[in-house]
Design a protein around this motif. Structure first.
Motif, short mmCIF file in Angstrom:
data_model
loop_
_atom_site.label_atom_id
_atom_site.label_comp_id
_atom_site.label_asym_id
_atom_site.label_seq_id
_atom_site.Cartn_x
_atom_site.Cartn_y
_atom_site.Cartn_z
N ARG A 22 16.23 -15.71 -4.72
CA ARG A 22 16.77 -17.22 -4.41
C ARG A 22 16.38 -18.02 -5.37
N PRO A 23 16.18 -19.38 -5.00
CA PRO A 23 15.47 -20.37 -6.04
C PRO A 23 14.04 -19.78 -6.41
N PHE A 24 13.62 -18.95 -5.59
CA PHE A 24 12.13 -18.53 -5.61
C PHE A 24 12.46 -16.93 -4.93
N ARG A 25 11.52 -16.05 -5.41
CA ARG A 25 11.89 -14.76 -5.10
C ARG A 25 11.06 -14.54 -3.54
N THR A 26 12.00 -13.80 -2.69
CA THR A 26 11.42 -13.55 -1.29
C THR A 26 11.58 -12.15 -0.89
N LEU A 27 10.90 -11.64 0.10
CA LEU A 27 10.81 -10.27 0.36
C LEU A 27 11.19 -10.23 1.87
N SER A 28 12.08 -9.65 2.51
CA SER A 28 12.44 -9.38 3.91
C SER A 28 12.33 -7.92 4.28
N TRP A 29 12.08 -7.76 5.51
CA TRP A 29 11.87 -6.45 6.09
C TRP A 29 12.42 -6.31 7.53
N GLU A 30 12.01 -5.15 7.86
CA GLU A 30 12.49 -4.79 9.43
C GLU A 30 11.71 -5.59 10.49
N PRO A 31 12.36 -5.78 11.48
CA PRO A 31 11.24 -6.63 12.53
C PRO A 31 10.23 -5.80 12.98
N GLU A 32 10.56 -4.49 13.12
CA GLU A 32 9.45 -3.71 13.88
C GLU A 32 8.31 -3.77 12.77
N PHE A 33 8.29 -3.67 11.75
CA PHE A 33 7.24 -3.65 10.53
C PHE A 33 6.45 -5.03 10.80
N SER A 34 7.05 -6.17 10.96
CA SER A 34 6.25 -7.38 11.23
C SER A 34 5.43 -7.43 12.74
N LYS A 35 5.99 -6.65 13.73
CA LYS A 35 5.20 -6.47 14.88
C LYS A 35 4.17 -5.75 14.52
N MET A 36 4.25 -4.46 13.90
CA MET A 36 3.10 -3.68 13.69
C MET A 36 2.11 -4.35 12.79
N VAL A 37 2.39 -5.09 11.68
CA VAL A 37 1.14 -5.50 10.97
C VAL A 37 0.99 -6.98 11.03
N ASN A 38 1.11 -7.51 12.04
CA ASN A 38 1.02 -8.93 12.37
C ASN A 38 -0.49 -9.04 12.17
N GLY A 39 -0.78 -10.05 11.04
CA GLY A 39 -2.06 -10.51 10.76
C GLY A 39 -2.72 -9.56 9.97
N ASP A 40 -2.34 -8.60 9.57
CA ASP A 40 -3.03 -7.54 8.63
C ASP A 40 -3.08 -8.27 7.13
N PRO A 41 -4.47 -8.20 6.80
CA PRO A 41 -4.31 -8.83 5.17
C PRO A 41 -3.81 -7.87 4.30
N ALA A 42 -3.78 -6.34 4.61
CA ALA A 42 -3.16 -5.57 3.46
C ALA A 42 -1.62 -5.66 3.39
N ALA A 43 -0.94 -6.18 4.32
CA ALA A 43 0.45 -6.37 4.11
C ALA A 43 0.65 -7.22 2.88
N LEU A 44 -0.14 -8.16 2.53
CA LEU A 44 0.07 -9.27 1.24
C LEU A 44 0.00 -8.32 0.15
N VAL A 45 -0.97 -7.26 0.15
CA VAL A 45 -1.30 -6.58 -0.91
C VAL A 45 0.09 -5.84 -1.22
N LEU A 46 0.65 -5.22 0.02
CA LEU A 46 1.86 -4.14 -0.14
C LEU A 46 2.98 -5.20 -0.84
N ASN A 47 3.13 -6.27 -0.40
CA ASN A 47 4.22 -7.26 -0.99
C ASN A 47 4.27 -7.61 -2.27
N LYS A 48 2.77 -7.56 -2.75
CA LYS A 48 2.65 -7.85 -4.17
C LYS A 48 2.88 -6.50 -5.02
N ALA A 49 2.84 -5.47 -4.29
CA ALA A 49 3.14 -4.15 -4.94
C ALA A 49 4.36 -4.07 -5.37
#
Length: 91
Positions: free
Chosen positions: A37-64
């Motif tokens: 988009r005007p900036f890069r975004t990442l979307s994923w399945e809703p179930e993933f959000s529920k499973m990692v809600n608040g997990d700081p490792a998710a940010l590392v995965l996004n960067k990867a």
């Protein structure tokens, strides 16, 4: 929050990636999509959000995923001719 250990990242399409995870109960896979988009975004399945809600490792995965996406779409510049070439081999 369930802890998910990434064990594989696979390109499924130009902007779509499958990440396989090891969990306490076996293996799971989720699909992630990079959107330009005007900036890069990442979307994923809703179930993933529920499973990692608040997990700081998710940010590392996004960067990867973003780094993998960028590497797949890298453009080489030939400064002598001022032309670019994709990292992707010709079809």
């Amino acid at each position: 929050m369930q802890r998910l250990q990434p064990i594989a990242l696979t390109a499924e399409g130009d902007n779509t990636y499958k990440v396989c995870f090891r969990t306490d109960t076996g293996e799971l896979a989720f699909i992630f999509t990079v959107e330009e988009r005007p900036f890069r975004t990442l979307s994923w399945e809703p179930e993933f959000s529920k499973m990692v809600n608040g997990d700081p490792a998710a940010l590392v995965l996004n960067k990867a995923i973003f780094a993998f996406h960028e590497a797949r779409n890298f453009q080489y510049v030939d400064e002598s001719t001022n032309t670019t070439a994709d990292a992707r081999p010709p079809e």
